[in-house]
Design an enzyme around this catalytic site. Structure first.
Site, PDB file in Angstrom:
ATOM      1  N   GLY A   9       0.824  -1.209   0.000  1.00 59.65           N
ATOM      2  CA  GLY A   9       0.000   0.000   0.000  1.00 59.65           C
ATOM      3  C   GLY A   9       0.858   1.260   0.000  1.00 59.65           C
ATOM      4  O   GLY A   9       2.095   1.208  -0.065  1.00 59.65           O
ATOM      5  N   LEU A  58      -5.466 -11.003   6.055  1.00 60.69           N
ATOM      6  CA  LEU A  58      -5.426 -11.122   7.523  1.00 60.69           C
ATOM      7  C   LEU A  58      -6.595 -11.940   8.060  1.00 60.69           C
ATOM      8  O   LEU A  58      -6.565 -12.400   9.196  1.00 60.69           O
ATOM      9  CB  LEU A  58      -5.444  -9.737   8.180  1.00 60.69           C
ATOM     10  N   SER A 123      -4.558   6.958  13.506  1.00 59.70           N
ATOM     11  CA  SER A 123      -4.880   8.138  12.709  1.00 59.70           C
ATOM     12  C   SER A 123      -5.312   9.283  13.618  1.00 59.70           C
ATOM     13  O   SER A 123      -5.869   9.058  14.701  1.00 59.70           O
ATOM     14  CB  SER A 123      -6.036   7.767  11.773  1.00 59.70           C
ATOM     15  N   TYR A 147     -14.924   3.932  10.310  1.00 64.72           N
ATOM     16  CA  TYR A 147     -13.473   3.774  10.081  1.00 64.72           C
ATOM     17  C   TYR A 147     -12.706   4.227  11.327  1.00 64.72           C
ATOM     18  O   TYR A 147     -11.841   3.507  11.841  1.00 64.72           O
ATOM     19  CB  TYR A 147     -13.040   4.602   8.854  1.00 64.72           C
ATOM     20  N   LYS A 151     -10.141   2.238  14.335  1.00 56.77           N
ATOM     21  CA  LYS A 151      -8.823   2.668  14.840  1.00 56.77           C
ATOM     22  C   LYS A 151      -8.846   2.754  16.370  1.00 56.77           C
ATOM     23  O   LYS A 151      -7.916   2.336  17.045  1.00 56.77           O
ATOM     24  CB  LYS A 151      -8.428   4.028  14.244  1.00 56.77           C
ATOM     25  N   GLY A 292     -19.473  16.614   9.793  1.00 54.88           N
ATOM     26  CA  GLY A 292     -18.378  15.934  10.491  1.00 54.88           C
ATOM     27  C   GLY A 292     -17.038  16.633  10.326  1.00 54.88           C
ATOM     28  O   GLY A 292     -16.105  16.359  11.069  1.00 54.88           O
TER      29      GLY A 292
HETATM   30  N1  NAD Z   1      -3.424   7.512   3.980  1.00 54.40           N
HETATM   31  C1  NAD Z   1      -3.938   8.182   4.996  1.00 54.40           C
HETATM   32  O1  NAD Z   1      -4.397   9.313   4.830  1.00 54.40           O
HETATM   33  C2  NAD Z   1      -3.961   7.575   6.382  1.00 54.40           C
HETATM   34  C3  NAD Z   1      -4.136   8.429   7.496  1.00 54.40           C
HETATM   35  C4  NAD Z   1      -4.179   7.857   8.764  1.00 54.40           C
HETATM   36  C5  NAD Z   1      -4.051   6.471   8.922  1.00 54.40           C
HETATM   37  N2  NAD Z   1      -3.897   5.682   7.826  1.00 54.40           N
HETATM   38  C6  NAD Z   1      -3.784   4.229   8.029  1.00 54.40           C
HETATM   39  O2  NAD Z   1      -2.528   3.784   7.556  1.00 54.40           O
HETATM   40  C7  NAD Z   1      -2.629   2.466   7.011  1.00 54.40           C
HETATM   41  C8  NAD Z   1      -2.044   2.464   5.619  1.00 54.40           C
HETATM   42  O3  NAD Z   1      -2.755   3.414   4.819  1.00 54.40           O
HETATM   43  P1  NAD Z   1      -2.446   3.618   3.271  1.00 54.40           P
HETATM   44  O4  NAD Z   1      -2.802   5.022   2.948  1.00 54.40           O
HETATM   45  O5  NAD Z   1      -1.098   3.122   2.951  1.00 54.40           O
HETATM   46  O6  NAD Z   1      -3.569   2.665   2.658  1.00 54.40           O
HETATM   47  P2  NAD Z   1      -3.494   1.633   1.442  1.00 54.40           P
HETATM   48  O7  NAD Z   1      -4.891   1.225   1.138  1.00 54.40           O
HETATM   49  O8  NAD Z   1      -2.673   2.177   0.337  1.00 54.40           O
HETATM   50  O9  NAD Z   1      -2.706   0.410   2.112  1.00 54.40           O
HETATM   51  C9  NAD Z   1      -3.323  -0.545   2.929  1.00 54.40           C
HETATM   52  C10 NAD Z   1      -2.995  -1.925   2.367  1.00 54.40           C
HETATM   53  O10 NAD Z   1      -3.607  -2.924   3.184  1.00 54.40           O
HETATM   54  C11 NAD Z   1      -4.078  -3.953   2.344  1.00 54.40           C
HETATM   55  N3  NAD Z   1      -5.139  -4.660   3.090  1.00 54.40           N
HETATM   56  C12 NAD Z   1      -6.349  -4.194   3.477  1.00 54.40           C
HETATM   57  N4  NAD Z   1      -7.034  -5.129   4.155  1.00 54.40           N
HETATM   58  C13 NAD Z   1      -6.226  -6.237   4.189  1.00 54.40           C
HETATM   59  C14 NAD Z   1      -6.376  -7.552   4.733  1.00 54.40           C
HETATM   60  N5  NAD Z   1      -7.484  -7.930   5.345  1.00 54.40           N
HETATM   61  N6  NAD Z   1      -5.351  -8.426   4.584  1.00 54.40           N
HETATM   62  C15 NAD Z   1      -4.222  -8.074   3.932  1.00 54.40           C
HETATM   63  N7  NAD Z   1      -4.026  -6.848   3.383  1.00 54.40           N
HETATM   64  C16 NAD Z   1      -5.033  -5.946   3.512  1.00 54.40           C
HETATM   65  C17 NAD Z   1      -4.549  -3.259   1.078  1.00 54.40           C
HETATM   66  O11 NAD Z   1      -4.564  -4.108  -0.049  1.00 54.40           O
HETATM   67  C18 NAD Z   1      -3.518  -2.135   0.943  1.00 54.40           C
HETATM   68  O12 NAD Z   1      -2.433  -2.512   0.096  1.00 54.40           O
HETATM   69  C19 NAD Z   1      -4.118   2.095   7.069  1.00 54.40           C
HETATM   70  O13 NAD Z   1      -4.328   1.302   8.218  1.00 54.40           O
HETATM   71  C20 NAD Z   1      -4.796   3.440   7.205  1.00 54.40           C
HETATM   72  O14 NAD Z   1      -6.019   3.340   7.888  1.00 54.40           O
HETATM   73  C21 NAD Z   1      -3.830   6.203   6.566  1.00 54.40           C
END
Ligand code: NAD
Length: 330
Positions: A9, A58, A123, A147, A151, A292
């Site tokens: 990701g 997962l 987050s 969501y 978290k 929100g």
């Molecule tokens: N990007 C943002 O703005 C942001 C802000 C705060 C928190 N986050 C958190 O950071 C983390 C990463 O975010 P990101 O922006 O890289 O998102 P992303 O969607 O690019 O990456 C998350 C990855 O997790 C994989 N995934 C999802 N569910 C899965 C499962 N059950 N089993 C295996 N793989 C699974 C997806 O395929 C994806 O590649 C997430 O938990 C997100 O909630 C992101």
């Protein structure tokens, strides 16, 4: 050996690159729901080293255990999860199952194979709608959507686990608004469909894939009436994970850190920074406020500075430049 869940990701892939550059051994797990296996090739091109990759969900307990059986994993950096706020409102059970059940499965496997170090992607959304800025790690918590609830529930589960077993070392990283991309332009953010977040939306407008940007509300109590957020370059965020990993190696207990810059930029300021950095005009239209949303959100970054030695170094124009350089080339 570090297991990176969600490592193909957006944030996970940038973190994988920084850890490999620090000579750490990593394994990536992802079900490719929101990313592509080609990211592994890109990580190899950038670093010269190909990480071992498991296409595993997962929710697949046997598949998950197999990874722990085959590898001596000392620490997990847990990015995997669904993150679209609007979708979580429409389909809360999908989010509870994927994010919460997925994390429980991961923690059970960790406990079974005696892996007791985890860094979790939380987050700033866990701060709810509190109005007092900047947000410190002790600011009141609350949720405004499913969501965010996932978290907060996972944070609470990890706190209970740290209380129950003092061999666990847990770091909760509360990200603000990651944007930008690695300067190779090989990895970056490319969400499917209509983006929820500002920068991917701006990039799609810049490329002509969407006609104009909707700016939700211009009557907030901010510098120009539009919402102010704390944007952080994903390269800085990735370094924040390396610093957290350096800390977790020799600590136990539970620690929480904000990862932001401490600076807020309004939507109109981001648009004009993007226009200036990339010499492109962005068409926008003022739309009603979204329910929100709050006027201003930015981080107090002192704790991460003092305890992790982490300070973001990129500014808003560099973030806009790197976001666009990635997006224009895909
Ligand atoms: N990007 C943002 O703005 C942001 C802000 C705060 C928190 N986050 C958190 O950071 C983390 C990463 O975010 P990101 O922006 O890289 O998102 P992303 O969607 O690019 O990456 C998350 C990855 O997790 C994989 N995934 C999802 N569910 C899965 C499962 N059950 N089993 C295996 N793989 C699974 C997806 O395929 C994806 O590649 C997430 O938990 C997100 O909630 C992101």
């Amino acid at each position: 050996m570090i297991l990176i869940t969600g490592g193909t990701g957006y944030i996970g892939s940038h973190t994988a690159v920084k850890l490999i550059e620090q000579n750490e051994d990593i394994i990536i797990l992802d079900n490719l729901y929101n990313s592509k296996s080609e990211v592994i090739d890109s990580i190899e091109t950038i670093t010269g080293k190909r990480p071992k990759f498991y296409q595993t969900d997962l929710l697949d307990i046997n598949g998950l255990e197999q990874i722990f059986k085959e590898n001596k994993i000392d620490c997990v950096i847990h990015f995997a999860g669904l993150k679209a706020v609007g979708e979580s409102v429409a389909q809360p059970l999908k989010y509870f199952n994927n994010n919460i059940t997925g994390t429980i499965n991961l923690l059970m496997a960790m406990q079974k194979y005696n892996c007791k170090k985890i860094i979790f992607s939380s987050s700033a959304t866990v701060y709810g709608t509190t109005q007092i800025m900047p947000l410190t790690e002790n600011s009141p918590l609350g949720v405004t959507n499913p969501y965010g609830r996932t978290k907060l529930v996972i944070e609470d589960m990890l706190k209970d686990l740290a209380n129950a077993d003092n061999e666990f070392c847990i770091i909760l990283l509360r990200y603000f608004n990651p944007i930008g991309a690695n300067q190779s332009n090989l990895i970056g953010e490319n969400p499917n469909g209509i983006p929820n977040n500002l920068m991917p939306y701006i990039c799609k407008v810049a490329k002509g894939e969407l006609p104009e940007l909707n700016v939700f509300g211009n009557d907030y109590d901010t510098v120009d009436g539009t919402g102010v957020r704390d944007y952080i370059h994903v390269e800085d965020l990735a370094i924040g994970h390396v610093k957290a990993y350096n800390k977790i190696k020799s600590n136990n207990g539970l620690h929480i850190y904000n990862l932001g810059t401490g600076n807020g930029y309004s939507v109109l300021q981001v648009i004009s920074s993007f226009e200036k950095a990339n010499n492109i005009k962005i068409n926008y239209n003022i739309a009603p406020r979204r329910t929100g949303d709050v006027a201003t959100v930015y981080a107090d970054t002192k704790k991460a500075e003092v305890e992790l030695d982490f300070k973001a170094k990129y500014g808003i124009e560099e973030m806009c430049r790197d976001s666009w350089n990635f997006y224009r080339n895909i």
